[in-house]
Structure formats: structure tokens, C-alpha cells
Scaffold this motif. Structure first.
Motif, PDB file in Angstrom:
ATOM      1  N   LYS A   1      -1.781  11.762   8.848  1.00  0.00           N
ATOM      2  CA  LYS A   1      -1.315  10.850   8.162  1.00  0.00           C
ATOM      3  C   LYS A   1      -2.332  10.352   8.128  1.00  0.00           C
ATOM      4  O   LYS A   1      -2.343   9.370   7.140  1.00  0.00           O
ATOM      5  N   SER A   2      -3.746  10.880   8.069  1.00  0.00           N
ATOM      6  CA  SER A   2      -4.869  10.731   7.473  1.00  0.00           C
ATOM      7  C   SER A   2      -4.850  10.631   6.141  1.00  0.00           C
ATOM      8  O   SER A   2      -5.530   9.648   5.440  1.00  0.00           O
ATOM      9  N   GLY A   3      -4.440  11.755   5.563  1.00  0.00           N
ATOM     10  CA  GLY A   3      -4.438  12.360   4.401  1.00  0.00           C
ATOM     11  C   GLY A   3      -3.126  11.363   3.825  1.00  0.00           C
ATOM     12  O   GLY A   3      -3.424  11.064   2.547  1.00  0.00           O
ATOM     13  N   VAL A   4      -1.569  11.087   3.928  1.00  0.00           N
ATOM     14  CA  VAL A   4      -0.787   9.636   3.878  1.00  0.00           C
ATOM     15  C   VAL A   4      -1.603   8.760   3.030  1.00  0.00           C
ATOM     16  O   VAL A   4      -1.751   8.616   2.355  1.00  0.00           O
ATOM     17  N   PHE A   5      -2.322   8.462   4.550  1.00  0.00           N
ATOM     18  CA  PHE A   5      -3.268   6.787   4.033  1.00  0.00           C
ATOM     19  C   PHE A   5      -4.151   7.274   2.947  1.00  0.00           C
ATOM     20  O   PHE A   5      -4.807   5.490   2.608  1.00  0.00           O
ATOM     21  N   ALA A   6      -5.112   8.436   2.960  1.00  0.00           N
ATOM     22  CA  ALA A   6      -5.690   7.980   2.109  1.00  0.00           C
ATOM     23  C   ALA A   6      -5.169   8.379   0.208  1.00  0.00           C
ATOM     24  O   ALA A   6      -6.028   7.263  -0.450  1.00  0.00           O
ATOM     25  N   ILE A   7      -3.986   8.839   0.252  1.00  0.00           N
ATOM     26  CA  ILE A   7      -3.361   8.958  -1.331  1.00  0.00           C
ATOM     27  C   ILE A   7      -3.435   7.457  -1.469  1.00  0.00           C
ATOM     28  O   ILE A   7      -3.059   7.217  -2.302  1.00  0.00           O
ATOM     29  N   THR A   8      -2.832   6.929  -0.197  1.00  0.00           N
ATOM     30  CA  THR A   8      -1.999   5.700  -0.511  1.00  0.00           C
ATOM     31  C   THR A   8      -2.916   4.533  -1.269  1.00  0.00           C
ATOM     32  O   THR A   8      -2.959   3.520  -1.371  1.00  0.00           O
TER      33      THR A   8
ATOM     34  N   TYR B   1       1.565  -0.398  -5.355  1.00  0.00           N
ATOM     35  CA  TYR B   1       0.394   0.293  -6.880  1.00  0.00           C
ATOM     36  C   TYR B   1       2.021   0.890  -7.247  1.00  0.00           C
ATOM     37  O   TYR B   1       0.662   1.713  -7.891  1.00  0.00           O
ATOM     38  N   THR B   2       3.168   1.111  -7.173  1.00  0.00           N
ATOM     39  CA  THR B   2       3.576   2.086  -8.049  1.00  0.00           C
ATOM     40  C   THR B   2       4.633   1.803  -8.658  1.00  0.00           C
ATOM     41  O   THR B   2       5.093   0.390  -8.782  1.00  0.00           O
TER      42      THR B   2
ATOM     43  N   VAL C   1       0.211   8.998 -12.826  1.00  0.00           N
ATOM     44  CA  VAL C   1      -0.086   9.922 -11.456  1.00  0.00           C
ATOM     45  C   VAL C   1       1.520   9.713 -10.111  1.00  0.00           C
ATOM     46  O   VAL C   1       1.911   8.503 -10.259  1.00  0.00           O
ATOM     47  N   VAL C   2       1.849  10.333  -9.898  1.00  0.00           N
ATOM     48  CA  VAL C   2       2.900  10.801  -9.212  1.00  0.00           C
ATOM     49  C   VAL C   2       2.459  10.787  -7.265  1.00  0.00           C
ATOM     50  O   VAL C   2       1.455  11.735  -7.509  1.00  0.00           O
ATOM     51  N   PHE C   3       2.744  10.226  -6.943  1.00  0.00           N
ATOM     52  CA  PHE C   3       2.230  10.319  -4.948  1.00  0.00           C
ATOM     53  C   PHE C   3       3.557  10.693  -4.247  1.00  0.00           C
ATOM     54  O   PHE C   3       5.128   9.959  -4.691  1.00  0.00           O
ATOM     55  N   VAL C   4       2.690  11.347  -3.140  1.00  0.00           N
ATOM     56  CA  VAL C   4       4.170  12.249  -2.992  1.00  0.00           C
ATOM     57  C   VAL C   4       3.895  12.204  -1.414  1.00  0.00           C
ATOM     58  O   VAL C   4       3.176  12.649  -0.543  1.00  0.00           O
TER      59      VAL C   4
END
Length: 354
Positions: free
Chosen positions: A179-186, A36-37, A203-206
């Protein structure tokens, strides 16, 4: 939410990542986010940083931390019992009897957190929560030599509690923080990628490391990325359980939508844009007032370099820092959709000045 999407969260939970030992989880993140990036890298600290539409403006960072609570083996006694130091903020009363995984060069070693049996406790001890120094890990060894052959000093471990469905869209697991947060931003990045024709921002994913021991990865990642604005995604404790003090915590409920934080560490323009995106999409949301620090990565992102316009979106979560953290996939899905709509609403003329 489709099981095909939740499968990534299952893999992420199954990839251990105590603070400072996040490599297995970050490998799982890299394998997913590359779809996705446009560009992806891992910095020396261990943060995974991936960019979409690198020439766009403004530069917005979506961040969540991949590290989880854990422990580090620091001593083995003559009978083969392992003593440990906590990695992150454990409540010792939640640990006795927990099954654990110790991650060694030769694979996982199973163990159990032990303490004196209740029958042996004095009346004074029964009335007090155990201290971490009163606990040990039993791997079934009979001597120090045998235990050392299986578990080197300095090995890291986690609770042995993977993701399960409790009922309907309610899931339980260790490490849903965060990890639910990492899942949400993914998931947000996946949706933005699908609609990239509408995307004007970069948009930058971290996926950040070492939040549980001092908000460390987010600080270095934000300095490197140098975004104009950022949104941190974490979990928020709920007050919808017996005995919760709503007068202190506010009224935060599971399955009632994303939690949007307002307060001194939150840029008011970012907060207003998040509210607007939620209301235009018909996404229910909850408000969490934070008069000072939020105790999340948002606090360090805001001042990591120059001023960064920072927001905080949280997933309501019951039983934080236990082996059975509980969230609603409906809330996670709403967070992902809110973030996608928020990012797609940005352009070079977006006003971030309070």
C-alpha cells in the motif's frame, strides 16, 4: 511529506484487502485517484485502472498492488476456536499473539492468534518455529455455535495493525507491502496532473489485485491496458539490519532513496531513463541487481501481451510480511517524484529498443 497527503495512506491501510477481498481498499483508491485522472474503471478481476491524457504517446503504465496478506477461516472446533488458511506468505513464527480483525457481513470481529503457552512446550517444540496448523484464532467464544453466529466459515481477516509514526518520517504498519507503493503511484499521478501542460504521454494508473497469491491482477491489467512501457512499484527488503547477508541481498538501506532494479526482466532503456530522471533531479537512488525474476508484478507485466518495456522501482522496507513493516516517508516521497519526472520526460520518440 505533509500529513494531509499521508492521510490517504492511513485510509488505505485501514481499508482491508486480503488477496481476493480487495474491494474496501479499491473503493478508497477510486475515491482518491479520480481527482488526478480523466477516466477510471474497475475490471472484472478487481483492478482499478485510471488514465490521464488518453490521446498521448507513448502509453505508460504505473502499477502497484493493493492486496495484502490475510487469512481465511476454514474450520471452527467445538470449543469455538477458529482455524485458518493463510492468504499469502506468512512466516508462522511472527503470528502467535497477533491481534486480528475478521471481516464479516455484520462487521469486524476481534480475535487473537493463539498457540500452546511456552510453559507447555516440549524442549523440541521450543526450538522449532510453529506450524500454521498449530495456530488458531480465539474470539472469546465458548462454543462452535456461538462462534459460527459471529464468524461465518469463509470469512477473511487481517492483522489488526494500522499505521503509526515510529520516529520522524519512519512509519510502521501492516500492509505497507504494497500500500506504500499504491500511495507512491497515486502521489506521482497527483504531481503529473499538476504539471499536465508538460505531459506528452498517456499515463495509466493501475492498482492491481492478487499479487500475494501469484502476480495475478498485474497480468490481466497489463494485457488490457497494453502499454508500450510500464513501471511496477513494490517494496524491497533491506540489508541494513543485524545478520543480513549483504553478499546475497546487496546493500539496500532504508532512508537512502528509491531502489532501481537492473537485470533480465528489466528493459535497459527504462532503467536508464529512471536513472537519468533521478540524477537530473538530485534524487539519491540504490541499485538492486536481479539476474532473473524479481518476484514482483514486473515479471508478469513484461510478457503480459506483446513485449512491454518494464522497469521496477522499490521502496526500502524492513520486516516484510509482519504486522510492523517499516518504511521511510522520505523514500516514498522520492519514489513519487522520480516517477513523475520519469513520465514527464517521455514522448512519442522515446526509444525503448535495447
Amino acid at each position: 511529506m505533509e500529513e494531509s497527503r499521508v492521510a490517504f495512506l492511513r485510509r488505505l491501510i485501514s481499508s482491508p484487502s486480503p488477496s481476493g477481498f480487495e474491494q474496501p481498499a479499491q473503493a478508497t483508491v477510486r475515491e482518491e485517484i479520480k481527482h488526478y485522472t480523466d477516466e477510471i474503471r474497475t475490471d472484472i478481476h478487481g483492478n482499478v485502472i485510471a488514465s490521464l491524457n488518453g490521446q498521448g504517446a507513448p502509453r505508460v503504465m504505473l502499477e502497484a498492488h493493493c492486496d495484502e496478506l490475510g487469512f481465511l477461516i476454514r474450520y471452527i472446533d467445538e470449543n469455538g476456536f477458529l482455524y485458518f488458511a493463510p492468504v499469502g506468505g506468512f512466516d508462522p513464527s511472527t503470528l502467535p499473539g497477533n491481534r486480528v480483525h475478521i471481516h464479516t457481513p455484520n462487521g469486524v470481529v476481534n480475535g487473537v492468534v493463539g498457540r500452546k503457552p511456552v510453559h507447555s512446550l516440549s524442549p523440541e517444540e521450543r526450538d522449532k518455529a510453529p506450524k500454521l496448523t498449530d495456530l488458531w484464532i480465539d474470539i472469546g467464544a465458548t462454543s462452535k455455535e456461538e462462534a459460527l453466529q459471529r464468524v461465518p466459515i469463509g470469512s477473511a481477516g487481517t492483522r489488526a495493525a494500522d499505521l503509526e509514526v515510529l520516529h520522524g518520517d519512519i512509519i510502521i504498519s501492516r500492509a505497507l507491502d504494497d500500500k506504500s507503493g499504491v500511495f507512491a503511484i497515486t502521489e506521482a499521478m497527483r504531481r503529473i496532473h499538476e504539471r499536465r501542460a508538460q505531459l506528452k504521454a498517456n499515463v495509466v494508473f493501475v492498482s492491481a489485485v492478487q499479487e500475494e497469491i501469484g502476480l495475478r491482477g498485474a497480468r490481466t491489467a497489463a494485457y488490457s491496458v497494453n502499454p508500450q512501457l510500464a513501471v511496477a512499484v513494490d517494496v524491497a527488503p533491506t540489508s541494513d539490519i543485524p545478520g543480513a547477508a549483504k553478499s546475497k541481498m546487496g546493500d539496500i538501506q532504508m532512508s537512502k532513496g528509491p531502489v532501481l532494479t537492473v537485470g533480465a526482466h528489466i528493459n535497459p532503456r527504462v532503467y536508464q531513463l529512471l536513472v537519468k530522471a533521478a540524477e537530473e533531479a538530485g534524487i539519491p537512488y540504490q541499485v538492486e541487481p536481479a539476474p532473473a525474476g524479481t518476484s514482483t508484478d514486473a515479471d508478469v507485466i513484461q510478457v503480459a501481451r506483446g513485449p512491454i518495456a518494464t522497469g521496477l522501482v522499490s521502496i526500502p522496507c524492513r520486516y516484510l510480511h509482519t504486522g510492523s513493516e517499516m518504511v521511510s516517508l522520505k523514500d516514498v516521497d522520492a519514489v513519487a517524484e522520480l516517477l513523475a519526472r520519469f513520465v514527464l520526460s517521455l514522448d512519442a520518440d522515446t526509444n525503448l529498443i535495447p
